[in-house]
Design an enzyme around this catalytic site. Structure first.
Site, PDB file in Angstrom:
ATOM      1  N   THR A 195       7.567  -1.266 -14.254  1.00 43.99           N
ATOM      2  CA  THR A 195       6.518  -0.527 -13.494  1.00 43.99           C
ATOM      3  C   THR A 195       5.168  -1.071 -13.968  1.00 43.99           C
ATOM      4  OG1 THR A 195       6.577   1.075 -15.070  1.00 43.99           O
ATOM      5  CG2 THR A 195       7.852   1.225 -13.163  1.00 43.99           C
TER       6      THR A 195
ATOM      7  N   TRP B 236      -3.982  23.465  -4.165  1.00 46.29           N
ATOM      8  CA  TRP B 236      -4.074  22.027  -4.392  1.00 46.29           C
ATOM      9  C   TRP B 236      -4.976  21.270  -3.415  1.00 46.29           C
ATOM     10  CZ3 TRP B 236       1.691  20.473  -5.196  1.00 46.29           C
ATOM     11  CH2 TRP B 236       2.284  20.872  -6.348  1.00 46.29           C
TER      12      TRP B 236
ATOM     13  N   LYS C 212      -6.372  20.416  -8.780  1.00 48.17           N
ATOM     14  CA  LYS C 212      -6.044  21.734  -8.774  1.00 48.17           C
ATOM     15  C   LYS C 212      -7.151  22.643  -8.923  1.00 48.17           C
ATOM     16  CE  LYS C 212      -1.511  20.648 -10.510  1.00 48.17           C
ATOM     17  NZ  LYS C 212      -0.356  20.625 -11.504  1.00 48.17           N
TER      18      LYS C 212
ATOM     19  N   GLU D 234      11.045   2.057  -8.865  1.00 45.91           N
ATOM     20  CA  GLU D 234      12.398   2.766  -8.986  1.00 45.91           C
ATOM     21  C   GLU D 234      13.509   2.766  -7.970  1.00 45.91           C
ATOM     22  OE1 GLU D 234       9.383   3.640 -10.090  1.00 45.91           O
ATOM     23  OE2 GLU D 234       9.452   4.162 -12.104  1.00 45.91           O
TER      24      GLU D 234
END
Lengths: 541, 541
Positions: A186, A444, A439, A331
């Site tokens: 990654t 959000w 936040k 992934e």
């Protein structure tokens, strides 16, 4: 009781064997690192892959050994895809944009035994070769003898010279389909890169999935140009899938600029493009400056990061090329969702089509998706609730390479780190990364929504939104903008533009202008760097 | 070393679960045995499948048990597809066109424990129920209580009544993907029918293959009407694949005549038809007699036996529907090859398109094809050499159910019993069945080529060619013709028509007219019956 069906493992070697038997004469064309366009066929790639496999065997490569590549999308890289995995060894594709430290880290962590590199990356190879302790037994320059690089690397081998010494007589070995086939780290924006280990089974199943009509629909009728790099997540599985369906494959080598791509599209009659938004921005800019159209291109698959609406519109309205927005991760092999229109969308006005196309699409059969709240409770699939996106399926990682206790899944699901909505049809829209969502006062704010709104403002070339700590609201949004060349945009003008386009409490508390955004090795904006840079920022309100 | 990917078996239950999660509202429409059109959805099918599975568990059905069906293409049959296999039990679909003796044979041989039947087939069920020794524990009429058939069957259960007593709460069990999922007996033109046992793995892989762009291309954009029966080879895998992609599914029940199909196509906006040539001949005749067009249909998949050119032309030129010719067998799940045009065919004149479309097409990735001579030596793939066709792959039978020493493969290949040519692209054309090819003076005459030539003769409705023993030439061809209604065709006229269209030595030594051809339970002409009938025939030359 078992069925009475032939017991044949799903192996990557069967893809190149199929290509050789049933579409041997279909072309594989490469813009080489050496310069010229090289024309070949799937039959030739199959034969050369076997010669390479024989060379690898002489070099001592055995099942499970890691062979690394630092390379562009070229035929030689394609040969390594089939030769290394075909033998049961593990192809470790390295992103050349990693820092030298990360590069050394992944080679050590993977315990690579051989490193194949394009001559572009000879300096990187030399850095690796100069290290006193290493598992690497040798280096191979992916070129021919005439282009052997001047290099300090001791005993440097040359790809074509290895092949010339070998016969193409080889029967691919048979083994358990769960055997590891390739390894990709990654990008690792925080901490060390983590290794994802694909298997033959996961690769073949993923290949089937991306050739389905309702997904990437890779086909023998296509001339496919993957700009998405073979050094990261196996170029979205395109090399395998093209071998399987017999698509003509056009590999751009190091020529990822708008001009090089346009030439290749025109010369080869490319019908299908795949890549990340940053590449397409350059291509579209080049086409616009030349007053050119993408004549033969029918579809453009866009993934890697969210595709802006302006880009979708430019391809669909300006170039008559259908955009297929897709989502995935290292992934997830990587394709998880693909946005293809459904029958109920027929006749929808363009504004609605566009807003649908901004979503990341529906899961391909094989993977399952859900969204959960902070406590792990599944949230409704109503297109409104947003939560942490989780995925599972046979091409989703169950853990990371050589990392104890790294089970990536909780309760059988992999936590993607994305914040998303899902509707009843499974249409998924990423609203943010879990770590990037702002936040504010217990609610959000999507940094992506904020950026998209800013991108629509005339004079904004690119923009990034992120949260900074705030004493009262926990976090408040900040927007960083790169001005389009020759414009004199002010913060007030941006703010006025945004004002009517979002809830008042979403509006950034600060707007700053910068020369360029910090970009990571896979082309994504490094928001952590921005947060660090503006850490001491004092909001004026 | 294994990859680190999630370990998820390929199970049929995951297809219906996927349908419920991601296309719950897509319609499943049935012309019921009771008469009316019944409208439902994939969500409802999923819920009813779980209720049915709960009922099956109460009835004592366990992993590996056989549950038989004698039924049309209906929603209840679809529920059985998912409920029986989903539990790990084996769905044994029985062809109602079997003779009562063959029917009893397959039920005994399979050791079926339950028999579900459409009320159309109550007499067949009664024959089975009346037998003194049987493994069958009970019978279920696939209807609701209001339509419970008057029957002598003791303890007869009713499908909907079973479901009404159950909850839809069930978690599908997880097991080895090689577990048997369904069982289908070959038509058995000689000897007893033989059972082919599919697995979850073979079924799911085959499902992926038929949704590929270059194959049957089943898609969410389609409204799919499989006329191919669910009682034979799982309706070419269409029920599974439609669940997987979320295609609207239209099931014709017992209404396979031209008028019923036309009504259904028009009412439901069908885009994709699948079935055997005999069904299409009836449909085309009906459309012609009504002066109607297949408005919404975009593609017609034709398999089961070779599709005549006149039929391809009728669909493509007369109804603007693309014909996809496909080939397979009970032993190959069934799809092996699919004829989809390639880029190099673009711009080809219609006569060449037609002659290409007469071929059975190219293998889907996953299966491999070859042709061999009588000694088993592989013959060239040059489009000319014809030999015994062999196939291998993960959805090809490795043996027959409960038949010692029935390994169907030699050297890893299954001998199809077909004679075929293969070209360099893998395009396969069946020239005959091994047992039907006419062996004249050491050379082969294709009975199919002879029939196709005869079918083009005005006044010929249908025709069959076969070899009869000949003292000098080993065999010589005989042609049996059914005249089109109202025509007065003579043998001389047919012979004159054929004369210029084939090598002289191919011309039949005798032509006879009959009222009808003998047809077997899967719609194929029984050439063995013809050979027996004309066994004593004395050639005039």
């Amino acid at each position: 009781m078992f069925g009475q069906m032939m017991d044949q493992p799903l192996l990557i070697s069967s893809q190149i064997s199929f290509a050789e038997r049933f579409h041997a004469d279909v072309e594989v064309v490469t813009r080489t690192v050496e310069g010229p366009i090289h024309r070949s066929t799937w039959g030739e790639v199959a034969r050369r892959s076997r010669r390479l496999a024989n060379a690898l065997l002489k070099m001592g490569v055995r099942e499970g050994d890691r062979v690394a590549t630092i390379a562009w999308n070229t035929q030689r890289h394609l040969e390594l895809y089939f030769a290394v995995s075909g033998l049961g060894a593990i192809l470790h594709t390295i992103n050349p944009r990693l820092s030298p430290e990360q590069l050394a880290y992944v080679v050590d962590h993977a315990a690579d035994e051989w490193v194949f590199f394009d001559t572009t990356f000879v300096k990187l190879a030399e850095i690796l070769a100069a290290r006193p302790k290493s598992t690497v037994r040798g280096f191979v320059a992916m070129t021919d003898e005439a282009h052997r690089p001047a290099s300090s690397i001791e005993g440097l081998l040359v790809h074509d010279t290895l092949l010339e010494a070998e016969s193409d007589a080889l029967v691919w070995p048979t083994f358990d389909e769960r055997t590891a086939s390739s390894l990709c780290y990654t990008s690792g924006t925080s901490g060390h890169p983590k290794g994802v280990v694909y298997s033959h089974r996961s690769t073949v199943l993923h290949s089937y999935a991306v050739t389905m009509t309702d997904t990437l629909a890779l086909s023998a009728a296509d001339v496919t140009l993957p700009v998405v790099p073979m050094f990261h997540v196996n170029a979205w599985g395109v090399p395998y899938a093209c071998a399987m369906v017999g698509s003509k494959l056009v590999l751009p080598g190091p020529g990822l600029d708008g001009k090089s791509l346009t030439e290749l599209v025109e010369a080869e009659g490319v019908t299908s493009l795949l890549g990340v938004p940053t590449v397409w921005a350059n291509l579209l800019a080049h086409l616009a400056s030349e007053g050119k159209k993408l004549g033969t291109v029918k579809k453009v698959v866009i993934g890697g990061s969210a595709c802006p609406g302006t880009m979708i519109e430019a391809f669909e309205k300006g170039h008559n090329a259908r955009v297929i927005h897709a989502w995935g991760m290292t992934e997830t092999s990587p394709v998880g969702t693909v946005n293809v229109m459904l029958p109920e969308h027929e006749g929808m006005p363009w504004s609605e089509v566009l807003s649908y196309k901004l979503k990341q699409g529906r899961p391909m059969y094989g993977v399952d998706l859900r969204i959960v709240d902070d406590e792990g409770t599944e949230l409704p699939r109503d297109g409104k609730a947003s939560g942490h996106l989780q995925i599972r399926g046979p091409w989703v990682a169950s853990g990371y390479f050589r990392q104890e206790g790294s089970d990536t899944h909780h309760d059988g699901w992999f936590a993607t780190g994305d914040i998303a909505t899902l509707d009843a049809r499974g249409t998924m829209q990423i609203t943010d990364r879990s770590k990037d969502v702002i936040k504010s006062g217990g609610e959000w704010i999507s940094s992506i929504d904020l950026e998209n709104a800013a991108l629509a403002c005339p004079g904004v070339q690119t923009a990034a939104a992120f949260g900074l700590p705030h004493p009262k609201w926990q976090e408040r949004p900040m927007l960083v903008v790169v001005r389009a060349p020759g414009t004199e945009l002010t913060a007030n003008e941006v703010m006025s533009f945004l004002a009517g386009r979002m809830p008042r409490w979403w509006l950034p508390d600060a707007i700053e202008f910068v020369e360029a955004l910090p970009i990571g090795p896979t082309g994504k904006v490094l928001k952590r760097t921005l947060r660090e840079r503006f850490a001491g920022y004092v909001f004026s309100t």
